[in-house]
Design a protein around this motif. Sequence first.
Motif, PDB file in Angstrom:
ATOM      1  N   THR A  96      20.600  89.154  89.148  1.00 62.86           N
ATOM      2  CA  THR A  96      21.066  88.303  90.248  1.00 62.86           C
ATOM      3  C   THR A  96      20.466  86.909  90.123  1.00 62.86           C
ATOM      4  N   ARG A  97      19.175  86.830  89.854  1.00 58.04           N
ATOM      5  CA  ARG A  97      18.542  85.511  89.671  1.00 58.04           C
ATOM      6  C   ARG A  97      19.181  84.771  88.508  1.00 58.04           C
TER       7      ARG A  97
ATOM      8  N   GLN B 145      22.753  83.569  89.420  1.00 49.94           N
ATOM      9  CA  GLN B 145      22.776  82.473  90.384  1.00 49.94           C
ATOM     10  C   GLN B 145      22.347  81.147  89.766  1.00 49.94           C
TER      11      GLN B 145
ATOM     12  N   PRO C  68      24.196  78.251  94.280  1.00 54.81           N
ATOM     13  CA  PRO C  68      23.891  79.688  94.186  1.00 54.81           C
ATOM     14  C   PRO C  68      24.685  80.545  95.160  1.00 54.81           C
ATOM     15  N   GLU C  69      25.125  79.969  96.274  1.00 61.06           N
ATOM     16  CA  GLU C  69      25.907  80.739  97.242  1.00 61.06           C
ATOM     17  C   GLU C  69      27.244  81.185  96.655  1.00 61.06           C
ATOM     18  N   THR C  70      27.712  80.495  95.607  1.00 58.31           N
ATOM     19  CA  THR C  70      28.937  80.908  94.927  1.00 58.31           C
ATOM     20  C   THR C  70      28.781  82.300  94.338  1.00 58.31           C
ATOM     21  N   MET C  71      27.581  82.591  93.845  1.00 63.06           N
ATOM     22  CA  MET C  71      27.316  83.858  93.163  1.00 63.06           C
ATOM     23  C   MET C  71      26.646  84.827  94.132  1.00 63.06           C
ATOM     24  N   THR C  72      27.410  85.212  95.155  1.00 64.00           N
ATOM     25  CA  THR C  72      26.954  86.193  96.139  1.00 64.00           C
ATOM     26  C   THR C  72      28.142  87.082  96.487  1.00 64.00           C
ATOM     27  N   GLY C  73      27.898  88.109  97.285  1.00 63.15           N
ATOM     28  CA  GLY C  73      28.966  88.957  97.797  1.00 63.15           C
ATOM     29  C   GLY C  73      29.821  89.577  96.709  1.00 63.15           C
ATOM     30  N   GLU C  74      31.146  89.522  96.907  1.00 65.19           N
ATOM     31  CA  GLU C  74      32.062  90.181  95.982  1.00 65.19           C
ATOM     32  C   GLU C  74      32.042  89.542  94.600  1.00 65.19           C
TER      33      GLU C  74
ATOM     34  N   LEU D 281      29.382  88.152  93.028  1.00 66.65           N
ATOM     35  CA  LEU D 281      28.211  88.709  92.350  1.00 66.65           C
ATOM     36  C   LEU D 281      28.453  90.161  91.974  1.00 66.65           C
ATOM     37  N   ASP D 282      29.018  90.935  92.880  1.00 66.72           N
ATOM     38  CA  ASP D 282      29.282  92.345  92.596  1.00 66.72           C
ATOM     39  C   ASP D 282      30.188  92.510  91.375  1.00 66.72           C
TER      40      ASP D 282
END
Length: 283
Positions: free
Chosen positions: A164-165, A168, A174-180, A182-183
């Motif tokens: 995850t780090r 991101q 970095p908020e782009t690479m969150t939620g669905e 990132l999953d």
Amino acid sequence: MPIQSPLTGNALVHGHRIATGVHGPADGTPVVLIHGTPSHSVIWRNVVPRLVEAGLRVHLFDLLGFGASERPLAADTSVAAQEALLGALLHHWGLSDAILIAHDIGGAVGLRAAVHTPERVRGLMLVDSVSYDSWPSETWRAIIRDHFDSYTAMAEPDFHAMLTRQLQMTVHDPETMTGEVLDAYLQPLSGPMGKVSFFHHQVRHYDSRYTEALTPALSGIRVPVHILWGADDRWQPVSYAHELERDIPGARLETIPDTGHFSPEDAPGAVADAVRAFARRHG
């Protein structure tokens, strides 16, 4: 709703199952998208529809050992082996040549093809590509050299936190690479095979000898080359893009503002626009 992959089928190549996708009109200019690490074809999901709208015939695949493709532990998944895979896929798709759009370590695959089989490469776009001695980072060099076994044995939650780090860091925000989102990137690296596959199929083959060996040949590349780079790429600094522009005859550099290393994720519209323009010039 989970993010949908742009892959649509599979091909048997060199005895291994490779996840593939083909989109767009049969008579469109053939374009092949090659992803990098730690990634898979999901990175192109917002680029593909824009290219299809432009009338291009889009081909893409997950590298051997990556994403939805087969991940045999004994297989060679270096960029040299992936170059051979690319050649076999062009044959599978019935393509005598194609425009290659190559990101990250996919750029090393594309560069090797441009040097070794230029008759198969109608044009090459290098997108935030590895080159010269730009990879791996000093951190990954130390892990590969001194801590490979301990990292391979790390606990699953620690592994996902590390990934995850890393992911991101690939985007401008970095908020782009969150939620669905990132999953979608983590999914192929989850479960009992995921961590082992990441270290054996990806990390153990982070090796700049594959690109440093190409350096003397760059001045002899005669296929059209366009270099596309996120202006804020923290993994592959834009200084390497300028070196490539200097060393490859006729190469043109274009940077995308407010964009990180995963430019197809950060700026799919700008990437698609660049591909469309490149295909118009060289299709």
